[in-house]
Design a protein around this motif. Structure first.
Motif, PDB file in Angstrom:
ATOM      1  N   UNK A 106       0.834  -1.211   0.000  1.00  0.00           N
ATOM      2  CA  UNK A 106       0.000   0.000   0.000  1.00  0.00           C
ATOM      3  C   UNK A 106       0.870   1.263   0.000  1.00  0.00           C
ATOM      4  N   UNK A 107       1.903   1.240   0.809  1.00  0.00           N
ATOM      5  CA  UNK A 107       2.816   2.393   0.866  1.00  0.00           C
ATOM      6  C   UNK A 107       3.472   2.609  -0.494  1.00  0.00           C
ATOM      7  N   UNK A 108       3.923   1.518  -1.122  1.00  0.00           N
ATOM      8  CA  UNK A 108       4.575   1.631  -2.431  1.00  0.00           C
ATOM      9  C   UNK A 108       3.616   2.218  -3.468  1.00  0.00           C
ATOM     10  N   UNK A 109       2.348   1.787  -3.423  1.00  0.00           N
ATOM     11  CA  UNK A 109       1.366   2.307  -4.376  1.00  0.00           C
ATOM     12  C   UNK A 109       1.130   3.803  -4.189  1.00  0.00           C
ATOM     13  N   UNK A 110       1.015   4.233  -2.946  1.00  0.00           N
ATOM     14  CA  UNK A 110       0.769   5.652  -2.704  1.00  0.00           C
ATOM     15  C   UNK A 110       2.000   6.485  -3.065  1.00  0.00           C
ATOM     16  N   UNK A 111       3.189   5.964  -2.820  1.00  0.00           N
ATOM     17  CA  UNK A 111       4.398   6.672  -3.256  1.00  0.00           C
ATOM     18  C   UNK A 111       4.425   6.795  -4.782  1.00  0.00           C
ATOM     19  N   UNK A 112       4.018   5.724  -5.462  1.00  0.00           N
ATOM     20  CA  UNK A 112       3.935   5.777  -6.915  1.00  0.00           C
ATOM     21  C   UNK A 112       2.921   6.805  -7.381  1.00  0.00           C
ATOM     22  N   UNK A 113       1.767   6.835  -6.710  1.00  0.00           N
ATOM     23  CA  UNK A 113       0.743   7.827  -7.049  1.00  0.00           C
ATOM     24  C   UNK A 113       1.263   9.236  -6.806  1.00  0.00           C
ATOM     25  N   UNK A 139       2.713  14.443  -8.782  1.00  0.00           N
ATOM     26  CA  UNK A 139       3.655  15.567  -8.761  1.00  0.00           C
ATOM     27  C   UNK A 139       4.048  15.957 -10.179  1.00  0.00           C
ATOM     28  N   UNK A 140       4.220  14.964 -11.033  1.00  0.00           N
ATOM     29  CA  UNK A 140       4.607  15.260 -12.405  1.00  0.00           C
ATOM     30  C   UNK A 140       3.472  15.912 -13.187  1.00  0.00           C
ATOM     31  N   UNK A 157       2.150  -1.000  -9.928  1.00  0.00           N
ATOM     32  CA  UNK A 157       1.872   0.126 -10.825  1.00  0.00           C
ATOM     33  C   UNK A 157       0.389   0.313 -11.095  1.00  0.00           C
ATOM     34  N   UNK A 158      -0.376  -0.771 -11.053  1.00  0.00           N
ATOM     35  CA  UNK A 158      -1.818  -0.644 -11.243  1.00  0.00           C
ATOM     36  C   UNK A 158      -2.426   0.149 -10.092  1.00  0.00           C
ATOM     37  N   UNK A 159      -2.032  -0.191  -8.867  1.00  0.00           N
ATOM     38  CA  UNK A 159      -2.539   0.542  -7.711  1.00  0.00           C
ATOM     39  C   UNK A 159      -2.128   1.996  -7.723  1.00  0.00           C
ATOM     40  N   UNK A 160      -0.868   2.256  -8.079  1.00  0.00           N
ATOM     41  CA  UNK A 160      -0.388   3.637  -8.122  1.00  0.00           C
ATOM     42  C   UNK A 160      -1.159   4.451  -9.149  1.00  0.00           C
ATOM     43  N   UNK A 161      -1.358   3.879 -10.324  1.00  0.00           N
ATOM     44  CA  UNK A 161      -2.053   4.590 -11.389  1.00  0.00           C
ATOM     45  C   UNK A 161      -3.512   4.820 -11.033  1.00  0.00           C
ATOM     46  N   UNK A 162      -4.148   3.806 -10.470  1.00  0.00           N
ATOM     47  CA  UNK A 162      -5.559   3.950 -10.096  1.00  0.00           C
ATOM     48  C   UNK A 162      -5.733   5.042  -9.049  1.00  0.00           C
ATOM     49  N   UNK A 163      -4.884   5.049  -8.027  1.00  0.00           N
ATOM     50  CA  UNK A 163      -4.950   6.102  -7.012  1.00  0.00           C
ATOM     51  C   UNK A 163      -4.846   7.487  -7.662  1.00  0.00           C
ATOM     52  N   UNK A 164      -3.832   7.634  -8.510  1.00  0.00           N
ATOM     53  CA  UNK A 164      -3.593   8.936  -9.130  1.00  0.00           C
ATOM     54  C   UNK A 164      -4.742   9.342 -10.042  1.00  0.00           C
ATOM     55  N   UNK A 165      -5.251   8.388 -10.815  1.00  0.00           N
ATOM     56  CA  UNK A 165      -6.338   8.695 -11.740  1.00  0.00           C
ATOM     57  C   UNK A 165      -7.617   9.061 -10.998  1.00  0.00           C
ATOM     58  N   UNK A 166      -7.899   8.380  -9.911  1.00  0.00           N
ATOM     59  CA  UNK A 166      -9.095   8.681  -9.117  1.00  0.00           C
ATOM     60  C   UNK A 166      -9.020  10.105  -8.578  1.00  0.00           C
ATOM     61  N   UNK A 220       1.958   5.401 -16.257  1.00  0.00           N
ATOM     62  CA  UNK A 220       1.709   6.770 -16.612  1.00  0.00           C
ATOM     63  C   UNK A 220       0.446   6.934 -17.470  1.00  0.00           C
ATOM     64  N   UNK A 221      -0.341   5.887 -17.569  1.00  0.00           N
ATOM     65  CA  UNK A 221      -1.543   5.946 -18.413  1.00  0.00           C
ATOM     66  C   UNK A 221      -2.731   6.385 -17.569  1.00  0.00           C
TER      67      UNK A 221
END
Length: 335
Positions: A32-39, A44-45, A295-304, A330-331
């Motif tokens: 979970x931590x890794x996903x949120x860091x990815x998000x 940020x970008x 990466x799926x979790x990170x992307x989903x968090x960011x997209x949401x 990054x999608x």
């Protein structure tokens, strides 16, 4: 995202195996931590596209530690309009996410009852009283609860004395209870059954629900609008077949404290991969995840988060990573 090490001796032989005997990341909170860091890196970008402020919560002590409660008391929800959270889920294969509107995870609590009785010259047996209490508690679910509204009341510990020639002065019962609604009404009924049933056998009873430690968790309830938002983003990102509705889960989450205060949506991220042996549930010594889910979790968090501010939809072209398994990173699908 909560982070917690379980008191489990890890049985998985892999590069990330715990170096501390008897302690293991056996629930996925490191993922979970890794996903949120990815998000965070993605957001940020793309900060120029955000229409508000994003707060990332790295929360300790999800299980019995009331981490969410303490975070709320520290002001983490101040000026927050909505909150989203996730948990890795071994029942869904990697690439599948799932959630449901309304109640998703049960509320829960724990109790410890001391049943005592002693009269000079007369047999007052707390073992008999406690045994009757155990039987009577079963009637709360089987005879009083709505069968379409799942509840659980379980006595999981019965402790008397190691003496065999006389009845003990007291018996200690411990257990747990779960419900998707009216969790505090269930608590009161448990207390009533224990104390009144003890009286039948001329015993006294005290019941502790550890409420001073905030260990009664409410159900995790998804706001319908927030759920529909997550569903649309996940469907756009992964395809309609890869968004599923999980069954109700009797496990509990202290994310429920957040969902009581602000509109919320909690969802599961699949990490099951039979080829890797990632098939075991959380808290198992064999628990592991398929890291392709990160990466799926990170992307989903960011997209949401990004799409939750009314950003218009399909203008973004996927930015590809050289490694195909990271193409989703990054999608971002914006709605």
């Amino acid at each position: 995202m909560p982070n917690r090490v379980r008191p489990v001796r890890e049985a998985v032989d892999w590069e990330h195996k715990s170096k501390v005997p008897g302690k293991m990341h056996a629930c996925g909170h490191d993922a979970h931590v890794a996903m949120v860091l990815g998000a965070a890196k993605i957001l940020k970008s793309r900060e120029h596209l955000l229409k508000g402020t994003v707060v990332l919560i790295f929360q300790p002590a999800e299980e019995k530690g009331n981490g969410a409660k303490h975070m709320i008391e520290a002001g983490v929800l101040e000026d927050v309009e909505a909150i989203f959270g996730a948990h890795v889920w071994h029942q869904f294969p990697t690439g599948v996410v799932g959630s449901r509107p309304g109640a998703m995870l049960a509320g829960c609590g724990f109790f410890r009852a001391v049943i005592s009785g002693k009269e000079e010259g007369r047999c007052v047996d707390p073992v008999l009283a406690a045994s009757s209490v155990v039987i009577s508690l079963q009637g709360i679910v089987s005879r009083e609860a709505n069968p379409l509204d799942s509840k659980v009341v379980s006595v999981t510990s019965f402790q008397g004395s190691d003496k065999v020639d006389h009845a003990p002065d007291a018996v200690v019962l411990s257990g747990t209870f779960r419900a998707f609604s009216n969790i505090h009404e269930l608590l009161q009924r448990i207390k009533q059954v224990i104390t009144e049933q003890a009286k039948v056998f001329r015993c006294g009873a005290t019941v502790d629900f550890f409420e001073n430690e905030s260990t009664v968790y409410p159900p995790t309830v998804n706001n319908v609008q927030m759920h529909e938002h997550v569903k649309k983003v996940a469907t756009d990102l992964l395809g309609p077949a890869n968004f599923q509705v999980p069954e109700l889960v009797m496990g509990s989450e202290d994310f429920s404290f957040y969902s009581e205060l602000v509109p919320a949506s909690f969802y599961f991220i699949g990490v099951r991969n039979e080829a890797l042996g990632a098939v075991h549930p959380g808290h198992s010594p064999h628990f592991m995840i398929d890291e392709d889910a990160l990466p799926i979790g990170a992307t989903l968090h960011a997209a949401v988060v990004e799409s939750g501010r009314g950003v218009s939809s399909r203008e973004l072209e996927p930015q590809r990573h050289p490694d195909p398994k990271y193409q989703l990173v990054r999608c971002l699908i914006r709605i």
